[in-house]
Design a protein around this motif. Structure first.
Motif: not given
Length: 120
Positions: A14-42
Motif C-alpha cells: 500500500a505504501l509503494v502504491l501510494a508513492l507511485l500515485l504521488m509521483l504520477s500526481v506530481f508529473s501530471l501537475k508539472r504537465r498542467v503547469n506547462e500547458l497553462e504556461s503555453r496557453l497564457a503565452q498563446r
C-alpha cells in the motif's frame, strides 16, 4: 506470526502504491503547469503560440501582429495583415490553428480571401 507477515506485506504494498500515485500526481501537475504556461503565452500573442526565442529560427522574423498584438486583435485583421506582409504561408498556418482546419481548407480559404472573397 504468519498473520502479522501478511499484514506487513499488505502495508508495504500500500505504501509503494501510494508513492507511485504521488509521483504520477506530481508529473501530471508539472504537465498542467506547462500547458497553462503555453496557453497564457498563446493568449499573449493574439491566439498564436510563440515558442521561446531560443528555439525560434533567428532568420525568420516574427509577423508584425506577433510583435505587437494590438495591431490585429481579431482573426480577419491578422490574416489580412500577414497577407499584406507577403506571409501567405504564415496566414494559412494561423487560419489552420484558429479554425481547426486542414491544410487544403485553410489554403483555399486564404486563396479565396486573396482574390477578394469574403472572410466569413
Amino acid at each position: 506470526m504468519e498473520h502479522m507477515d501478511t499484514i506487513d506485506l499488505i502495508a508495504i504494498l500500500a505504501l509503494v502504491l501510494a508513492l507511485l500515485l504521488m509521483l504520477s500526481v506530481f508529473s501530471l501537475k508539472r504537465r498542467v503547469n506547462e500547458l497553462e504556461s503555453r496557453l497564457a503565452q498563446r493568449d499573449a500573442y493574439g491566439g498564436m503560440y510563440s515558442p521561446p526565442a531560443s528555439s525560434r529560427a533567428a532568420d525568420i522574423p516574427a509577423p508584425l501582429f506577433v510583435q505587437n498584438p494590438e495591431l490585429a486583435p481579431d482573426l480577419e485583421r491578422r490574416i489580412r495583415l500577414l497577407m499584406a506582409e507577403g506571409k501567405k504561408i504564415q496566414a494559412i498556418k494561423v487560419m489552420r490553428e484558429a479554425r481547426n482546419l486542414g491544410l487544403k481548407e485553410a489554403k483555399d480559404f486564404v486563396d479565396n480571401l486573396e482574390q477578394g472573397g469574403n472572410f466569413r
